[in-house]
Motif scaffolding. Structure first.
Motif, short mmCIF file in Angstrom:
data_model
loop_
_atom_site.label_atom_id
_atom_site.label_comp_id
_atom_site.label_asym_id
_atom_site.label_seq_id
_atom_site.Cartn_x
_atom_site.Cartn_y
_atom_site.Cartn_z
N LEU A 156 -7.00 51.95 -34.59
CA LEU A 156 -5.95 50.93 -34.60
C LEU A 156 -6.37 49.83 -35.57
O LEU A 156 -7.37 49.14 -35.35
CB LEU A 156 -5.74 50.31 -33.21
CG LEU A 156 -5.19 51.21 -32.11
CD1 LEU A 156 -4.98 50.41 -30.82
CD2 LEU A 156 -3.88 51.87 -32.53
N VAL A 157 -5.63 49.70 -36.66
CA VAL A 157 -5.90 48.64 -37.63
C VAL A 157 -4.74 47.65 -37.60
O VAL A 157 -3.73 47.88 -36.94
CB VAL A 157 -6.09 49.21 -39.05
CG1 VAL A 157 -7.18 50.27 -39.05
CG2 VAL A 157 -4.79 49.80 -39.60
N ASN A 158 -4.87 46.56 -38.33
CA ASN A 158 -3.80 45.58 -38.38
C ASN A 158 -3.54 45.22 -39.84
O ASN A 158 -4.42 44.69 -40.53
CB ASN A 158 -4.17 44.32 -37.59
CG ASN A 158 -2.99 43.39 -37.42
OD1 ASN A 158 -2.75 42.53 -38.27
ND2 ASN A 158 -2.26 43.54 -36.33
N VAL A 159 -2.34 45.55 -40.29
CA VAL A 159 -1.96 45.35 -41.69
C VAL A 159 -1.23 44.02 -41.84
O VAL A 159 -0.28 43.74 -41.10
CB VAL A 159 -1.08 46.50 -42.20
CG1 VAL A 159 -0.59 46.22 -43.62
CG2 VAL A 159 -1.87 47.82 -42.17
N ASP A 160 -1.70 43.21 -42.76
CA ASP A 160 -1.10 41.90 -43.06
C ASP A 160 -0.97 41.82 -44.58
O ASP A 160 -1.80 41.21 -45.25
CB ASP A 160 -1.97 40.79 -42.50
CG ASP A 160 -1.38 39.39 -42.73
OD1 ASP A 160 -0.21 39.30 -43.16
OD2 ASP A 160 -2.08 38.40 -42.47
N ALA A 161 0.06 42.47 -45.12
CA ALA A 161 0.20 42.56 -46.57
C ALA A 161 1.67 42.71 -46.93
O ALA A 161 2.48 43.20 -46.14
CB ALA A 161 -0.60 43.76 -47.10
N ALA A 162 2.01 42.30 -48.13
CA ALA A 162 3.39 42.41 -48.60
C ALA A 162 3.73 43.87 -48.90
O ALA A 162 2.92 44.60 -49.48
CB ALA A 162 3.58 41.56 -49.85
N ASP A 163 4.94 44.28 -48.49
CA ASP A 163 5.39 45.62 -48.81
C ASP A 163 6.10 45.61 -50.16
O ASP A 163 6.08 44.61 -50.89
CB ASP A 163 6.30 46.17 -47.70
CG ASP A 163 7.55 45.33 -47.48
OD1 ASP A 163 7.91 44.53 -48.37
OD2 ASP A 163 8.18 45.46 -46.41
N SER A 164 6.75 46.71 -50.50
CA SER A 164 7.37 46.83 -51.82
C SER A 164 8.51 45.83 -52.02
O SER A 164 8.84 45.49 -53.16
CB SER A 164 7.90 48.25 -52.02
OG SER A 164 8.82 48.59 -50.98
N SER A 165 9.08 45.35 -50.92
CA SER A 165 10.17 44.36 -51.03
C SER A 165 9.65 42.93 -51.06
O SER A 165 10.43 41.99 -51.23
CB SER A 165 11.14 44.52 -49.86
OG SER A 165 10.52 44.13 -48.64
N GLY A 166 8.35 42.74 -50.86
CA GLY A 166 7.76 41.41 -50.83
C GLY A 166 7.66 40.81 -49.45
O GLY A 166 7.08 39.73 -49.28
N ARG A 167 8.22 41.47 -48.42
CA ARG A 167 8.14 40.98 -47.04
C ARG A 167 6.75 41.25 -46.48
O ARG A 167 6.14 42.28 -46.72
CB ARG A 167 9.20 41.65 -46.16
CG ARG A 167 10.62 41.35 -46.56
CD ARG A 167 11.62 42.22 -45.81
NE ARG A 167 11.70 41.88 -44.41
CZ ARG A 167 11.35 42.69 -43.41
NH1 ARG A 167 10.84 43.89 -43.68
NH2 ARG A 167 11.48 42.32 -42.16
N ILE A 168 6.26 40.30 -45.67
CA ILE A 168 4.97 40.46 -45.00
C ILE A 168 5.23 40.59 -43.50
O ILE A 168 5.85 39.73 -42.89
CB ILE A 168 4.03 39.27 -45.27
CG1 ILE A 168 3.79 39.10 -46.77
CG2 ILE A 168 2.71 39.48 -44.54
CD1 ILE A 168 2.92 37.91 -47.11
N THR A 169 4.77 41.70 -42.94
CA THR A 169 4.87 41.92 -41.50
C THR A 169 3.48 42.23 -40.96
O THR A 169 2.82 43.15 -41.45
CB THR A 169 5.80 43.09 -41.17
OG1 THR A 169 7.09 42.85 -41.74
CG2 THR A 169 5.96 43.26 -39.66
N LYS A 170 3.04 41.45 -39.97
CA LYS A 170 1.77 41.78 -39.33
C LYS A 170 2.01 42.92 -38.36
O LYS A 170 2.82 42.80 -37.44
CB LYS A 170 1.20 40.57 -38.60
CG LYS A 170 0.70 39.48 -39.55
CD LYS A 170 -0.10 38.44 -38.81
CE LYS A 170 -0.71 37.44 -39.79
NZ LYS A 170 -1.54 36.43 -39.13
N SER A 171 1.31 44.03 -38.56
CA SER A 171 1.61 45.21 -37.76
C SER A 171 0.35 45.94 -37.34
O SER A 171 -0.62 46.04 -38.09
CB SER A 171 2.52 46.16 -38.54
OG SER A 171 1.92 46.57 -39.75
N THR A 172 0.39 46.46 -36.11
CA THR A 172 -0.63 47.38 -35.63
C THR A 172 -0.29 48.77 -36.14
O THR A 172 0.83 49.25 -35.93
CB THR A 172 -0.67 47.38 -34.09
OG1 THR A 172 -0.97 46.06 -33.63
CG2 THR A 172 -1.72 48.35 -33.58
#
Length: 436
Positions: free
Chosen positions: A248-264
């Motif tokens: 289980l990691v946690n991604v905190d990065a912009a996607d291809s659209s530029g939106r940032i979602t903190k996600s497990t």
């Protein structure tokens, strides 16, 4: 609380009682959250002044009931003052006001068996009980109180405390539901997304041979989007295979659209297995409320430069044959989210946190200690893994299974007994603040 209650009772007027309530709250919250004040910059005094307003209603009610005590007014005080306190705590726990941090009931996180009260009515009933006991104690030391009233007050305080202890002592253990071996990775402050990922991977490789069911990384552990960086996803899959358990990691990065979602993100050696996106964001830390109006605050404080996007719903992740309820940092402070995960059949709740901004402060122990109360409320074991902070694990009775303070770095492994107990709080919800 006895000195505060005595001071409110002896105030010369309702105006003085309001002032005492405000100044006590300003002192309390300014001390409790001192680690937050540097991030607020020039607005810190204003924030403390606003926080002081929370205890003004309690101060007025306390003065009205305690200034001239009789047996009837004592009974009213034992019911009304805890209700006023809990009502205020419920209001200030609204997600846009900072969440349920520093509630009075959280102080009982390691006071067993009193902690068992949380299974009946959540942290709210713990707060209610504490205020009621302290009202009784305060009445025994107030000047001008009749001996009979003083005796009734002392007896009420002792009876309430004793009832809580007996409840905890007689409460049976939850039915056995297996165990889950959880490994947590806590690397501390590692600047730069590439270096941070590399350190997590190194520590995870060191878990080979320890047979974890799941390896957990903290919040913002992966500051690169695996969907846009195939090499990152391959590294995560390889890490899961090398450790011998799910990841289980946690991604905190912009996607291809530029939106940032903190996600497990749940990975196995075969690839991505599930995703949970953070729903409740830290006001100003992860988004600015009414940004068109208040966005200028980012230029003068440590407020978020870009709003994070929010997830839609809670999720149960099937991890190594167990049902894991994931939460992300700030969300771990909310009793209702933990209760809903229990209702959905979670065997265990795993929270990913990061208090890097507040490194070296007691925010770390405050967040970790609250997990004991959350576990008892929900009847589910709780594991908190911090990127930088205090990682901890508690069983469904609030017993500490692991505690890794911020000055320690590395990985830990803990065998967590699972539980599917349905506590009265899970079944009935927030009945205490509603009645209050």
């Amino acid at each position: 609380m006895v000195p505060l209650l005595v001071m409110l009772a002896r105030a010369g007027s309702f105006g003085e009682a309001a002032w005492h309530g405000w100044s006590a709250a300003a002192g309390f919250f300014g001390t409790l959250l001192h680690w937050l004040l540097p991030s607020l910059g020039v607005f810190a005094p204003l924030a403390v002044a606003v926080a002081g307003l929370f205890w003004v209603p309690f101060g007025l009610v306390a003065h009205g009931l305690l200034r001239r005590l009789s047996p009837a007014r004592l009974l009213a005080a034992v019911l009304v003052l805890p209700s006023a306190w809990v009502a205020v705590e419920a209001v200030r726990s609204w997600k846009h006001l900072g969440g349920a941090w520093g509630l009075l009931g959280l102080s009982q996180g390691q006071v067993r068996p009193v902690l068992a009260v949380a299974a009946l009515g959540g942290v709210w009933l713990l707060s209610f009980l504490l205020v009621a006991v302290n009202v009784g104690l305060a009445a025994t030391v107030l000047r001008g109180v009749a001996p009979r009233t003083r005796a009734v007050a002392g007896a009420a305080a002792v009876a309430l405390a004793a009832a809580a202890v007996v409840l905890g002592a007689l409460r049976p253990e939850p039915a056995a539901a297996g165990t889950m071996r959880v490994a947590g990775v806590q690397p501390g402050v590692v600047p730069g997304p590439e270096r941070r990922l590399a350190e997590h991977l190194r520590l995870t490789r060191g878990l080979a041979g320890r047979a974890p069911d799941v390896v957990v990384w903290g919040q913002s552990s992966v500051a690169l989007d695996p969907a846009r960086r195939p090499g990152v996803e391959r590294a995560l899959r390889r890490a899961s295979a090398e450790a011998g358990g799910d990841l289980l990691v946690n991604v905190d990065a912009a996607d291809s659209s530029g939106r940032i979602t903190k996600s497990t993100r749940h990975y196995s050696a075969d690839g991505l297995r599930g995703v949970y996106a953070k729903q409740r964001l830290v006001p100003f830390g992860e988004y600015i409320p009414l940004r068109p109006l208040l966005g200028w605050l980012a230029d003068h404080t440590a407020a978020a430069g870009q709003d994070r996007a929010t997830g839609d719903a809670l999720t149960i992740l099937p991890v190594s044959g167990r049902r894991v309820g994931p939460l992300i940092s700030y969300e771990s402070t909310f009793p209702d989210m933990r209760r809903e995960l229990a209702r959905r059949g979670a065997d265990i709740v795993i929270a990913q946190g990061s208090l890097t901004t507040f490194h070296g402060s007691w925010a770390h122990a405050q967040q970790a200690g609250a997990e004991a109360v959350r576990a008892v409320e929900s009847g589910r074991p709780a594991v908190l893994v911090e990127l930088d902070g205090t990682s901890a694990a508690f069983d469904a009775r609030g017993r500490r299974l692991a505690w890794m303070p911020p000055d320690r770095r590395g990985a830990f492994v803990v065998d967590v007994p699972l539980s599917r107990e349905v506590t009265p709080y899970v079944r009935w919800g927030d009945w205490v603040p509603v009645l209050s």
